[in-house]
Scaffold this motif. Structure first.
Motif, PDB file in Angstrom:
ATOM      1  N   LYS A  25       0.846  -1.200   0.000  1.00 35.74           N
ATOM      2  CA  LYS A  25       0.000   0.000   0.000  1.00 35.74           C
ATOM      3  C   LYS A  25       0.883   1.252   0.000  1.00 35.74           C
ATOM      4  O   LYS A  25       1.692   1.444   0.903  1.00 35.74           O
ATOM      5  CB  LYS A  25      -0.889  -0.005   1.242  1.00 35.74           C
TER       6      LYS A  25
ATOM      7  N   LEU B 239       1.000   5.482  -0.318  1.00 36.75           N
ATOM      8  CA  LEU B 239       0.271   6.753  -0.233  1.00 36.75           C
ATOM      9  C   LEU B 239       1.090   7.817  -0.965  1.00 36.75           C
ATOM     10  O   LEU B 239       2.227   8.106  -0.578  1.00 36.75           O
ATOM     11  CB  LEU B 239       0.082   7.148   1.245  1.00 36.75           C
TER      12      LEU B 239
ATOM     13  N   ILE C 155      -4.018   6.771  -3.029  1.00 34.63           N
ATOM     14  CA  ILE C 155      -3.548   5.484  -2.502  1.00 34.63           C
ATOM     15  C   ILE C 155      -3.578   4.452  -3.613  1.00 34.63           C
ATOM     16  O   ILE C 155      -4.573   4.317  -4.347  1.00 34.63           O
ATOM     17  CB  ILE C 155      -4.405   5.017  -1.302  1.00 34.63           C
TER      18      ILE C 155
ATOM     19  N   CYS D 299      -8.730   9.506   1.556  1.00 36.83           N
ATOM     20  CA  CYS D 299      -8.083   8.385   0.836  1.00 36.83           C
ATOM     21  C   CYS D 299      -8.044   7.146   1.739  1.00 36.83           C
ATOM     22  O   CYS D 299      -8.374   6.036   1.299  1.00 36.83           O
ATOM     23  CB  CYS D 299      -6.655   8.746   0.428  1.00 36.83           C
ATOM     24  N   LEU D 300      -7.637   7.335   2.990  1.00 39.57           N
ATOM     25  CA  LEU D 300      -7.544   6.200   3.922  1.00 39.57           C
ATOM     26  C   LEU D 300      -8.937   5.608   4.159  1.00 39.57           C
ATOM     27  O   LEU D 300      -9.106   4.387   4.197  1.00 39.57           O
ATOM     28  CB  LEU D 300      -6.915   6.649   5.246  1.00 39.57           C
ATOM     29  N   LYS D 301      -9.935   6.492   4.273  1.00 37.68           N
ATOM     30  CA  LYS D 301     -11.315   6.018   4.479  1.00 37.68           C
ATOM     31  C   LYS D 301     -11.783   5.203   3.261  1.00 37.68           C
ATOM     32  O   LYS D 301     -12.360   4.129   3.409  1.00 37.68           O
ATOM     33  CB  LYS D 301     -12.225   7.244   4.680  1.00 37.68           C
TER      34      LYS D 301
ATOM     35  N   ILE E 174      -8.325   1.616   5.316  1.00 37.19           N
ATOM     36  CA  ILE E 174      -7.084   1.283   6.026  1.00 37.19           C
ATOM     37  C   ILE E 174      -6.676   2.465   6.915  1.00 37.19           C
ATOM     38  O   ILE E 174      -7.200   3.569   6.763  1.00 37.19           O
ATOM     39  CB  ILE E 174      -5.907   0.931   5.055  1.00 37.19           C
ATOM     40  N   SER E 175      -5.749   2.196   7.827  1.00 31.93           N
ATOM     41  CA  SER E 175      -5.230   3.273   8.660  1.00 31.93           C
ATOM     42  C   SER E 175      -3.819   3.618   8.178  1.00 31.93           C
ATOM     43  O   SER E 175      -3.206   2.862   7.412  1.00 31.93           O
ATOM     44  CB  SER E 175      -5.188   2.833  10.120  1.00 31.93           C
ATOM     45  N   ILE E 176      -3.296   4.734   8.665  1.00 38.18           N
ATOM     46  CA  ILE E 176      -1.960   5.171   8.240  1.00 38.18           C
ATOM     47  C   ILE E 176      -0.896   4.121   8.605  1.00 38.18           C
ATOM     48  O   ILE E 176       0.095   3.959   7.886  1.00 38.18           O
ATOM     49  CB  ILE E 176      -1.627   6.570   8.819  1.00 38.18           C
TER      50      ILE E 176
ATOM     51  N   ILE F 121      -0.005   1.731   5.831  1.00 40.03           N
ATOM     52  CA  ILE F 121       0.686   2.220   4.625  1.00 40.03           C
ATOM     53  C   ILE F 121       2.151   1.754   4.673  1.00 40.03           C
ATOM     54  O   ILE F 121       2.838   1.934   5.678  1.00 40.03           O
ATOM     55  CB  ILE F 121       0.622   3.767   4.555  1.00 40.03           C
TER      56      ILE F 121
END
Ligand SMILES: [Fe+2]
Length: 578
Positions: free
Chosen positions: A6, A8, A21, A53-55, A59-61, A64
């Motif tokens: 993943k 970012l 992402i 983007c995460l939403k 996923i969470s940071i 990444i």
């Protein structure tokens, strides 16, 4: 690329900040910060875009694997200057670099700033800004062999980059045009002179250009506007150009774009609310023509040298659809691809591709035309907002057919569907739509909703199979970034989208581009026999394109948009006052 990797991508360090992402080489989210904060071309850190983007990626940071940046701040550090100047940037002078750093005041530590801002502990990779531009247009073009060129205001120090690309490998052959020799900044300077916002309203100047005549003599002078612009910017060698600094000021003083000599030669700077005089039109015309001459000459040299048949174009200058149209018209290439977010927003895409290429050496270009990966909302979320505003609405099972009928009745439609487009053009998910007739529709739309300068054209969206019958164009242009002549026998059929020079910045719509939007145009075609809609961005002048149902409802209520088609719901202005 390893399983589930993943990445970012972040564009931060200039204007149009953005994030995206990529998971396993595929984009799942593309978001622009301006849409969340209501400030066009914002320079703010894209925290809202990153959060969305995460939403979208669920996923969470912490999940990444790598953050990849579309700037390399190392290039603005004085200790690196000697290395940067040689061997590829022969025309770059160390005193210019020092001045640039002073003007930009951007010496802070990007990596630590981002680390702290996002509480991110993983890998952070900076990339050369213009290489991000190149990657952002080569990999989604689907062209295996191509010339890849970018022109913008400025990246770190470069204002353009040229490469050949083959089998997924981009090979730079020219670091051209270092600051202050920037076609983008010259265009910004003239935009400022003409009374509009630099780094924002260059498209207005492009729209004004066909009203001018650059063969006219300058006020009280012996040279024409065209001749003076040949003095201002001129080609050097095969791929470079230079700007005569006596005409500009941006290289010396922040926010002072043009010199006294420029004003003395062409006349006073236009006030933003002032009248547009003939000399303003001639300046716009001369600038646009000179831009086209220089870039087309440069591309012809590239064609001679490398023989490549396809061109990928990016950088803010590639948003100039008149230039792109001239490149197509010149027939230098069989096909050109212009990335929809050619400005700096799109460099986040390029940064992701560069990381993917590092991780997966055999990354190849693959045609990708679906850039609708911004904010999206469920019907439940949309309905809740309609209720919050006490809007009268219906859930319409035949929405497409009924909206086509409303369009045929010359009503103005706010069309809000699915994910937001990435890039400055509304491509059928956040659009204001009308019939392309009668001719007065342009003025009606302007007076009721858009409040734009009356000389600016509106663009058509056309079913792709009809494009060559209505316009002089033989290739798809799904991102509304190529202008083409309207066929003379079609002008009277679609008069509201024809510019003064008989061109239009068309969007071709195929099933793979945007199926729901295509179905609407098909229904309109069935209703009226015309396969074209007028498509303009869902916003009012000076505002970013609406992002959320809340934004769309506010715009619907504060303008004279007749009907709002949002998700599965339709709200009619007539019902609101009943
Ligand atoms: Fe750029």
């Amino acid at each position: 690329m390893s399983e589930n990797l993943k990445v970012l991508g972040i564009n931060y360090g200039g204007h149009d900040t953005s994030a995206c992402i990529m998971i396993n080489g595929k984009f799942v989210a593309l978001c622009e910060e301006e849409r969340y904060i209501g400030k066009k071309h914002t320079r703010n850190f894209p925290e809202n875009a990153i959060a969305d983007c995460l939403k979208k990626a669920s996923i969470s940071i912490d999940q990444i694997d790598e953050i990849t940046l579309s700037y390399n701040p190392e290039m603005l550090k004085i200790e690196n200057f000697d290395q940067i100047i040689s061997p590829n940037r022969k025309n770059l002078k160390i005193e210019d670099l020092k001045k640039l750093v002073q003007l930009r005041s951007q010496s802070f530590d990007f990596e630590n700033f981002i680390r702290q801002k996002l509480n991110f502990k993983g890998k952070i990779t900076p990339n050369l800004h213009h290489l991000c531009h190149l990657a952002s247009c080569y990999y989604p073009s689907g062209f295996n062999d191509a010339l890849v060129v970018s022109h913008d205001g400025i990246g770190e120090i470069d204002c353009s980059l040229m490469a050949t690309a083959k089998d997924g490998k981009i090979s730079i052959f020219h670091h051209g045009n270092q600051w202050p020799n920037s076609l983008g900044l010259l265009y910004a300077s003239v935009t400022h002179y003409l009374g509009w916002k630099y780094n924002s309203d260059e498209g207005i100047v492009m729209g004004l250009a066909p009203y001018g005549d650059d063969t006219q003599l300058i006020p009280g002078g012996k040279k024409t506007f065209k001749e003076i612009f040949k003095d201002i910017v001129y080609p050097v060698g095969d791929f470079d150009y230079e700007i005569d600094r006596s005409w500009i000021a941006f290289h010396d003083v922040r926010d002072k774009w043009i010199s006294e000599k420029f004003v003395q030669t062409f006349g006073p700077k236009r006030n933003p609310e002032g009248k547009i005089d003939e000399h303003h039109k001639h300046v716009a015309c001369a600038l646009q023509n000179r831009l086209e001459e220089i870039i087309i000459q440069q591309l012809k040299k590239c064609k001679e040298k490398f023989g490549l048949k396809k061109l990928c174009l990016s950088g803010g200058v590639a948003l100039n659809c008149s230039l792109n149209g001239k490149i197509v018209e010149n027939g230098i290439f069989d096909e050109i691809f212009v990335q929809p977010a050619s400005g700096d927003n799109g460099t986040a895409i390029g940064a992701c591709y560069l990381s993917a290429k590092n991780l997966k050496k055999d990354l190849k270009p693959s045609k990708w035309d679906s850039y609708y990966l911004g904010s999206s909302f469920t019907n439940d979320e949309i309905e809740q907002q309609l209720k919050n505003f006490k809007i009268k609405y219906i859930k319409d099972k035949n929405l497409t057919k009924n909206i086509a009928k409303q369009l045929a009745n010359q009503r103005i439609i706010g069309w809000f569907q699915d994910g937001a487009e990435f890039g400055p053009r509304a491509l059928g998910n956040r659009s204001i739509l009308t019939a392309p007739f009668p001719k007065e529709m342009k003025d009606i739309l302007n007076s009721k909703v858009k409040f734009r300068e009356s000389f600016r054209p509106f663009a058509p969206a056309i079913l792709s199979e009809f494009a060559s019958s209505y316009f002089d164009i033989q290739q798809e242009t799904p991102h509304m970034l190529i202008a083409a002549n309207v066929k003379s026998d079609k002008i009277s059929e679609i008069p509201a989208i024809v510019h003064v020079d008989n061109t239009a910045r068309l969007q071709t719509v195929s099933s793979s581009d945007n199926l729901d939007f295509r179905k609407l145009i098909e229904a309109f075609h069935k209703e009226t026999g015309c396969p074209v809609l007028l498509n303009t961005s869902f916003n009012v002048k000076g505002q970013p394109i609406v992002n959320s149902p809340l934004d769309a409802i506010k715009c619907f209520l504060s303008t004279e948009i007749d009907v709002l088609a949002i998700g599965d719901f339709v709200a009619d202005k007539r019902d609101q006052s009943a």
